[in-house]
Design a protein around this motif. Sequence first.
Motif, PDB file in Angstrom:
ATOM      1  N   LYS A 108       0.911  -1.008  -0.119  1.00 47.53           N
ATOM      2  CA  LYS A 108      -0.061  -0.018  -0.050  1.00 47.53           C
ATOM      3  C   LYS A 108       0.929   1.188  -0.073  1.00 47.53           C
ATOM      4  O   LYS A 108       1.962   1.110   0.637  1.00 47.53           O
ATOM      5  CB  LYS A 108      -0.955  -0.109   1.112  1.00 47.53           C
ATOM      6  N   PRO A 109       0.504   2.294  -0.653  1.00 45.46           N
ATOM      7  CA  PRO A 109       1.240   3.333  -0.516  1.00 45.46           C
ATOM      8  C   PRO A 109       1.581   4.250   0.289  1.00 45.46           C
ATOM      9  O   PRO A 109       2.216   5.172   0.343  1.00 45.46           O
ATOM     10  CB  PRO A 109       0.787   3.886  -2.191  1.00 45.46           C
ATOM     11  N   ASP A 110       0.130   4.593   1.045  1.00 48.36           N
ATOM     12  CA  ASP A 110       0.036   5.491   2.090  1.00 48.36           C
ATOM     13  C   ASP A 110       0.005   4.888   3.315  1.00 48.36           C
ATOM     14  O   ASP A 110      -0.382   4.133   3.633  1.00 48.36           O
ATOM     15  CB  ASP A 110      -1.035   6.410   1.747  1.00 48.36           C
ATOM     16  N   TRP A 111       0.932   5.692   4.439  1.00 49.05           N
ATOM     17  CA  TRP A 111       1.125   5.215   5.556  1.00 49.05           C
ATOM     18  C   TRP A 111       1.263   6.557   6.549  1.00 49.05           C
ATOM     19  O   TRP A 111       1.396   7.522   6.172  1.00 49.05           O
ATOM     20  CB  TRP A 111       2.486   4.450   5.973  1.00 49.05           C
ATOM     21  N   VAL A 112       1.107   6.144   7.869  1.00 46.36           N
ATOM     22  CA  VAL A 112       1.148   7.270   8.889  1.00 46.36           C
ATOM     23  C   VAL A 112       2.241   6.845   9.876  1.00 46.36           C
ATOM     24  O   VAL A 112       1.894   5.729  10.629  1.00 46.36           O
ATOM     25  CB  VAL A 112      -0.314   7.794   9.574  1.00 46.36           C
ATOM     26  N   VAL A 113       3.113   7.732  10.329  1.00 46.84           N
ATOM     27  CA  VAL A 113       4.055   7.461  11.486  1.00 46.84           C
ATOM     28  C   VAL A 113       3.542   8.198  12.408  1.00 46.84           C
ATOM     29  O   VAL A 113       3.555   9.441  12.414  1.00 46.84           O
ATOM     30  CB  VAL A 113       5.477   7.672  10.906  1.00 46.84           C
ATOM     31  N   LYS A 114       3.149   7.597  13.837  1.00 48.53           N
ATOM     32  CA  LYS A 114       3.098   8.302  14.830  1.00 48.53           C
ATOM     33  C   LYS A 114       4.412   8.433  15.848  1.00 48.53           C
ATOM     34  O   LYS A 114       5.023   7.349  16.211  1.00 48.53           O
ATOM     35  CB  LYS A 114       1.815   7.507  15.637  1.00 48.53           C
ATOM     36  N   LEU A 115       4.758   9.487  16.043  1.00 41.46           N
ATOM     37  CA  LEU A 115       5.884  10.016  16.837  1.00 41.46           C
ATOM     38  C   LEU A 115       5.345  10.861  17.958  1.00 41.46           C
ATOM     39  O   LEU A 115       5.104  11.963  17.836  1.00 41.46           O
ATOM     40  CB  LEU A 115       6.923  10.832  16.021  1.00 41.46           C
ATOM     41  N   GLY A 116       5.395   9.908  19.194  1.00 45.04           N
ATOM     42  CA  GLY A 116       4.941  10.743  20.415  1.00 45.04           C
ATOM     43  C   GLY A 116       3.278  10.981  20.220  1.00 45.04           C
ATOM     44  O   GLY A 116       2.560  10.056  19.814  1.00 45.04           O
ATOM     45  N   ASP A 117       2.857  12.049  20.013  1.00 42.09           N
ATOM     46  CA  ASP A 117       1.564  12.617  19.776  1.00 42.09           C
ATOM     47  C   ASP A 117       1.393  12.997  18.401  1.00 42.09           C
ATOM     48  O   ASP A 117       0.141  13.356  18.110  1.00 42.09           O
ATOM     49  CB  ASP A 117       1.056  13.887  20.749  1.00 42.09           C
ATOM     50  N   ALA A 118       2.255  13.070  17.399  1.00 43.58           N
ATOM     51  CA  ALA A 118       2.252  13.878  16.134  1.00 43.58           C
ATOM     52  C   ALA A 118       1.940  12.495  15.282  1.00 43.58           C
ATOM     53  O   ALA A 118       2.587  11.310  15.285  1.00 43.58           O
ATOM     54  CB  ALA A 118       3.545  14.490  15.933  1.00 43.58           C
ATOM     55  N   TYR A 119       1.134  12.781  14.353  1.00 43.44           N
ATOM     56  CA  TYR A 119       0.975  11.966  13.179  1.00 43.44           C
ATOM     57  C   TYR A 119       1.356  12.420  11.690  1.00 43.44           C
ATOM     58  O   TYR A 119       1.183  13.491  11.438  1.00 43.44           O
ATOM     59  CB  TYR A 119      -0.677  11.667  13.306  1.00 43.44           C
ATOM     60  N   ILE A 120       2.264  11.798  11.437  1.00 41.24           N
ATOM     61  CA  ILE A 120       3.377  12.125  10.083  1.00 41.24           C
ATOM     62  C   ILE A 120       2.884  11.335   8.956  1.00 41.24           C
ATOM     63  O   ILE A 120       3.142  10.010   8.966  1.00 41.24           O
ATOM     64  CB  ILE A 120       4.703  11.991  10.352  1.00 41.24           C
ATOM     65  N   PRO A 121       2.126  11.795   7.832  1.00 40.47           N
ATOM     66  CA  PRO A 121       1.773  10.972   6.510  1.00 40.47           C
ATOM     67  C   PRO A 121       3.190  10.845   5.927  1.00 40.47           C
ATOM     68  O   PRO A 121       3.979  11.588   5.728  1.00 40.47           O
ATOM     69  CB  PRO A 121       0.707  11.893   5.799  1.00 40.47           C
ATOM     70  N   VAL A 122       3.178   9.557   5.248  1.00 40.10           N
ATOM     71  CA  VAL A 122       4.288   9.003   4.708  1.00 40.10           C
ATOM     72  C   VAL A 122       3.679   8.365   3.318  1.00 40.10           C
ATOM     73  O   VAL A 122       2.984   7.359   3.407  1.00 40.10           O
ATOM     74  CB  VAL A 122       5.427   8.071   5.209  1.00 40.10           C
ATOM     75  N   SER A 123       4.248   8.688   2.032  1.00 40.94           N
ATOM     76  CA  SER A 123       3.904   8.055   0.911  1.00 40.94           C
ATOM     77  C   SER A 123       5.284   7.335   0.396  1.00 40.94           C
ATOM     78  O   SER A 123       6.257   8.025   0.418  1.00 40.94           O
ATOM     79  CB  SER A 123       3.291   9.100   0.068  1.00 40.94           C
ATOM     80  N   ILE A 124       4.812   6.204  -0.312  1.00 44.70           N
ATOM     81  CA  ILE A 124       5.905   5.407  -0.855  1.00 44.70           C
ATOM     82  C   ILE A 124       6.067   5.503  -2.371  1.00 44.70           C
ATOM     83  O   ILE A 124       5.010   5.497  -2.799  1.00 44.70           O
ATOM     84  CB  ILE A 124       5.744   3.938  -0.570  1.00 44.70           C
ATOM     85  N   GLY A 125       7.254   6.005  -2.996  1.00 50.15           N
ATOM     86  CA  GLY A 125       7.432   6.068  -4.163  1.00 50.15           C
ATOM     87  C   GLY A 125       8.000   4.851  -4.923  1.00 50.15           C
ATOM     88  O   GLY A 125       7.872   3.757  -4.723  1.00 50.15           O
TER      89      GLY A 125
END
Length: 670
Positions: A497-514
């Motif tokens: 799947k191309p789209d992910w989210v990384v949770k760092l502490g309380d922050a949610y950071i979107p990550v896309s795979i190319g």
Amino acid sequence: MFKKILIANRGEIACRVIKTARRMGISTVAVYSDADRNAMHVEMADEAVHIGPSAAAQSYLVAEKIIEACRQTGAEAVHPGYGFLSERASFCEDLEKQGIIFIGPKPKAIRAMGDKIESKKFANAAKVSTVPGFLGEIENAEHAEKIAGEIGYPVMIKASAGGGGKGMRIAWSRDEVRDGFERARSEAKSSFGDDRVFIEKFVVNPRHIEIQVLADAHGNCIYLGERECSIQRRNQKVVEEAPSPFLDEKTRRAMGEQAVALAKAVEYQSAGTVEFIVDANKNFYFLEMNTRLQVEHPVTELITGVDLVEQMIHIAAGEKLTLKQGDVKLNGWAVESRLYAEDPYRNFLPSIGRLTRYRPPAEGRHGDIIIRNDTGVSEGSEISMFYDPMIAKLCTWAPSRKEAIDAMSDALDNFVVDGIEHNIPFLASLMQHPRWRDGRLSTGFIAEEYPDGFATIEPSARDRKVFAAIATVVELLRRDRLDRLTGRLAPHSGVLKPDWVVKLGDAYIPVSIGEGMVSIPMEIDLSIDGDAALTVASDWRPGEPVWRGSVGDHEVSAQIRPMDNVVRIAWKGMSVTASTMLPRTAELDRLMPAKVAPDTSKLLLCPMPGLVVSIAVIVGQEVKAGETLAVVEAMKMENVLRADRDLVVETINAKPGDSLAVDAVIMEFA
């Protein structure tokens, strides 16, 4: 030259001496207590002799047992290392009576310089610049208060026979003198068997700079440059470097010549260190002379190419120094970090236990960088409550100070220690500190820069992208490995799947795979938080404790520790808990309630494994904020536990002499 020597010490310094002796073709004898039965120095030595129970006072500090070990093994000489018996003149004399050579100075020099009160008097007589203070015998706390008032605050209260920061207190007011005097005397008595203390003026914002000297029995004496030892915590050195970023050649020469003059005045023989405090105007004052090898001696060896242990052995054998002052050249820069078994997130409280994983960075030359690690432990070793909590001394050398610091930063990121708490996060953070990197130092550096203690550093926006990138590729490899192990023909876990989210502490950071593939080695393009794609490359495999690779144009070495459904990532003193999930999972995760920590505000918890020295209150007593509640001793240091607010003691669950585990409840409050 000697055929066999005994090392009257333990841990990393015993191993250090054995290495040089082996290279010189000299057989070695180790001594060990019950706690050190399986220690590294015992394994390294050619012979080993058991000398008693775990407590140093019943083993390593008993001169008769060391001498008996020499008789049993035929050792001709004794190297004392540092600490323990290294500066005890009577031990040197006892060895001489038995025809055994002490690899160190003669008793006269030890007595003249080893006692801080006498050394001050001697230095004054020799016209060496000293700090104003009172060098006579202090009768009691009232006398100490009177002396401090005459000198002027702040003052330093120090154990006469002390060292390593023990038996030392700074008093900024009359109220602090009494408590500091009693604590210093108590620590001095338990650590050195001598409760004498002295008081001197405390120089505000001083730098601690010391000069290494070598002297033989034929009147030859030289100095080998200086070491900057200003990064200290509770008067205990933490990071040292050589040379000092503060000194100019004129001041270096003046300090060196004064150190040599002092050494000659006491007919010094062997390696020794003359310590100075230096103010902002480069005025320097004699502090003390350590009549032994210093813990931080490796940085001097790295910039001079001189093996100080080898020189000590040659001098003890009666040989002349082959080095002249003109032969001493300072080459490049060296930094030493002391790795301690202590928790930097809990005010550096000691930690004990077994090293379930211990993998230091590879020693040796790596291009223009040299890495050295002096240690006395290996994977599986136990850090005991009976001795100093040092794990290792990690050193880096490079042509310049910046390169040496950068090399240290990378080496710390690659240093794997599990099973106990340790200060690597603090050391790694320190290497990034602007004031440290600029060389703007003083002995108050740690207290000034970390007034509320050390806490996890908040990653910058750039750093968060690095953490998110590492977390993503770690999770992709984990899922790919799971698919392979379960024999799935199609990756139902969502790896592709191309789209992910990384949770760092309380922050949610979107990550896309190319572009890229999930493989080892991995090279994949990631778009993090909507930014342009960057390439992440690594040959890391699941289970390895260090992730090494590149994130964009940054070379990264980060510690990886899988936990329940998350991964702990540590890098450059920063530490985050990361969880990589699909977008829908992230939506649901945001709805999860936060876990609330239990309320311990009405409990006094033991902050470290240790021995209760005293309980200062009784049940029902009303205590004011700042008053002493109890004193707990751990790893030879007394820790005063104080009330953080006004309260009433309801129950007391411990008594003097009790051995407590971390977080044991000492007392409860109403």
